[in-house]
Design an enzyme around this catalytic site. Structure first.
Site, short mmCIF file in Angstrom:
data_model
loop_
_atom_site.label_atom_id
_atom_site.label_comp_id
_atom_site.label_asym_id
_atom_site.label_seq_id
_atom_site.Cartn_x
_atom_site.Cartn_y
_atom_site.Cartn_z
N LYS A 174 -3.26 -17.14 3.10
CA LYS A 174 -4.33 -16.19 2.80
C LYS A 174 -4.06 -15.65 1.40
O LYS A 174 -3.21 -14.78 1.21
CB LYS A 174 -4.30 -15.04 3.83
N GLU A 249 8.11 -9.31 0.43
CA GLU A 249 8.44 -9.14 -1.00
C GLU A 249 7.49 -8.09 -1.54
O GLU A 249 6.30 -8.36 -1.69
CB GLU A 249 8.24 -10.47 -1.76
N GLU A 384 4.71 2.98 -8.56
CA GLU A 384 4.49 1.70 -9.24
C GLU A 384 3.13 1.72 -9.93
O GLU A 384 2.10 1.89 -9.27
CB GLU A 384 4.55 0.55 -8.21
#
Ligand code: NAD
Length: 489
Positions: A174, A249, A384
């Site tokens: 996906k 990850e 982030e």
């Protein structure tokens, strides 16, 4: 413009879901139109995958066969590097030179796992009990899910698909909504390389719909995810409910450290590349800079000079250092972070704005930005940004430096610039991160495990164990004598 087909159980056809577009971030033009996969498409892909991985011809295939397919995949990629790099650039705006690097790395990954599956050995646990031979062998998991982000398609996709196939699984991939082109092209390459139908399906679509349903599907026996920490946390819950392995990850806020004895030129160039390549849209971007106060002035002067010299431009123009960001919406979030930095007391030393150049007006460009005057507790140092924004902070004390470098929910990577190797190794051991670069940054090897500490992830990709994580171990006990079991006497 042609409608792209999607790849379901070995067939190319129109998806049953909503209409989507792949847009070129350099000017907003449409690369392709396609229909997302529907939930029915997902069911079909999983049914085909289930049948395909259990088919005796695949289950009993020698590693030679899987290796041959992966080498063929690598050959096909290597024969089309420039074309694939251009497609990658159109999909996410990366400058061609960077896109070429990702394409070549995908080919290398396929070759590495081709070799790894040939070399994989089971175990013969010792010491063994009398009259018993104990074997432990690695077997595939079955149908597995690979869910990927938009920032490095082909490379991040190959990092999942190649070992999953090498291990004998069937994969449902996906890709991110923004970047379906590369994932679908990868499917075509695997098909051309002779991968039997059903072993790879590519289902573009919304993460919250197709990604979620894929992860939750009872027949899916592993989730391998690369993307944000928020989505990763959600998928960890899904995996926990199903009691299946999840490899995650996730995001990062990596510190780069310049010690007082560093080679300033080497450090400035490495830092510049570490934060501004890919426009900072990299999980490993070195976005927090800690510089020893003795060298703060010269390091910052050289870094600013290099940053001001970066060529912001069209991804197809040779020599472009920084291309557009993925979308206007993402650029707005980067701009909002710069505004927040100013409110938090930061001084913008360079960049911080949308470029005024009319040639760049139609793309999602943003200037490489360096900010100082903030402490590590500021939100822009803790969250982030995923864009070309670096915050620089001086330090004087090593213990304090380590505390601050580690003061982050993330733990993906770190960089150290120094001529003192022993000191660098000592600091490396104290940094709570999955990767440390010493006098280099953003350099990779497919044989070195990669992954995050803390909220940057769970599990590792790459390396030999990057193959084993797609397998499960089975122990077999074989009686070698005829000794009678007296239990029921
Ligand atoms: P994202 O989490 O929004 O999306 C990643 C993928 O997950 C996409 O395919 C998306 O459609 C899918 N998804 C979203 N919601 C889902 C759900 N509820 N269920 C299942 N799937 C879902 O991340 P992004 O914005 O595409 O990528 C940027 C992020 O990826 C950054 O945080 C970056 O640090 C991270 N990243 C990490 C690494 C790494 O190796 N650690 C590498 C690249 C990017």
């Amino acid at each position: 413009m042609d409608e792209l087909k999607i790849f379901i159980g070995g067939q190319w056809r129109c998806g049953g879901g909503h209409q989507m577009q792949s847009l070129f971030p350099a000017d907003g033009s449409a690369n392709a139109r396609l229909h997302a996969a529907s939930l029915d498409d997902l069911e079909e892909a999983i049914a085909c995958a289930q049948e395909a991985w259990r088919a005796p011809a695949w289950r009993n295939s020698l590693p030679h066969l899987r290796a041959r397919i992966l080498h063929k995949v690598a050959d096909l990629i290597e024969s089309r590097v420039d074309e694939l790099a251009k497609m990658q650039s159109r999909d996410n705006g990366k400058p061609l030179a960077e896109a070429r690097g990702l394409v070549m790395s995908a080919a290398g990954t396929a070759r590495y796992f081709a070799a790894a599956c040939e070399l994989l050995e089971g175990e013969l646990p010792t010491p063994r009990q009398a009259d018993l031979l104990t074997l432990s062998q690695y077997e595939p998991l079955g149908v597995v899910a690979a869910i990927t982000p938009w920032n490095s398609p082909i490379a991040s996709e190959m990092q999942k698909v190649a070992p999953a196939i090498a291990a004998g699984n069937a994969v449902i991939l996906k890709p991110a909504e923004a970047t379906p082109l590369m994932a679908l092209e990868l499917a075509r390459i695997f098909e051309q390389a002779g991968l039997p139908p059903g072993l790879l399906s590519v289902l573009p679509g919304k993460g919250s719909v197709i990604g979620d349903a894929l992860a939750r599907h009872p027949k899916v026996r592993k989730i391998s995810f690369t993307g944000s920490t928020t989505t990763g946390r959600h998928l960890a819950h899904v995996a926990a409910e199903k009691l299946i392995p999840a490899s995650l990850e996730l995001g990062g806020k990596s510190p780069t450290i310049v010690l007082e004895d560093a080679d300033i030129e080497l450090a400035a160039r490495g830092i510049c590349h570490g934060i501004f390549s890919s426009g900072g849209q990299a999980c490993i971007a070195g976005s927090r800079l800690f510089v020893h106060e003795q060298v703060y002035a010269p390091l910052m002067a050289r870094l600013l000079e290099l940053t001001r010299g970066l060529r912001l431009g069209h991804p197809f123009t040779e020599g472009t250092h920084v291309g557009p960001l993925i979308s206007d919406q993402h650029r707005q979030s980067v701009l909002d972070y710069v505004a927040l930095a100013k409110r938090e007391g930061g001084r913008v030393l360079c960049g911080g704005e949308i470029p005024a150049d009319p040639a760049l007006a139609s793309g999602s460009y943003f200037q490489p930005t360096i900010i100082e005057g903030l402490s590590n507790g500021a939100r822009v140092c803790q969250e982030e940004i995923f864009g070309p924004v670096l915050v620089a902070m001086p330090f004087s004390d090593e213990a304090e430096l380590i505390r601050e470098a580690n003061r982050s929910v993330y733990g993906l990577a770190a960089g150290i610039w120094t001529r003192d190797t022993a000191r660098a190794l000592r600091l490396s051991e104290q940094l709570e991160v999955g990767t440390v670069w010493i006098n280099t940054y953003k350099t990779f090897s497919i044989s070195a495990p990669f992954g995050g500490f803390k909220e940057s992830g769970l599990g590792r990709e790459k390396g030999i164990q990057g193959l084993k994580v797609w397998m499960q171990q089975k122990s077999i006990f074989l009686a070698t004598g005829n000794s009678v079991n007296h239990w029921c006497d």
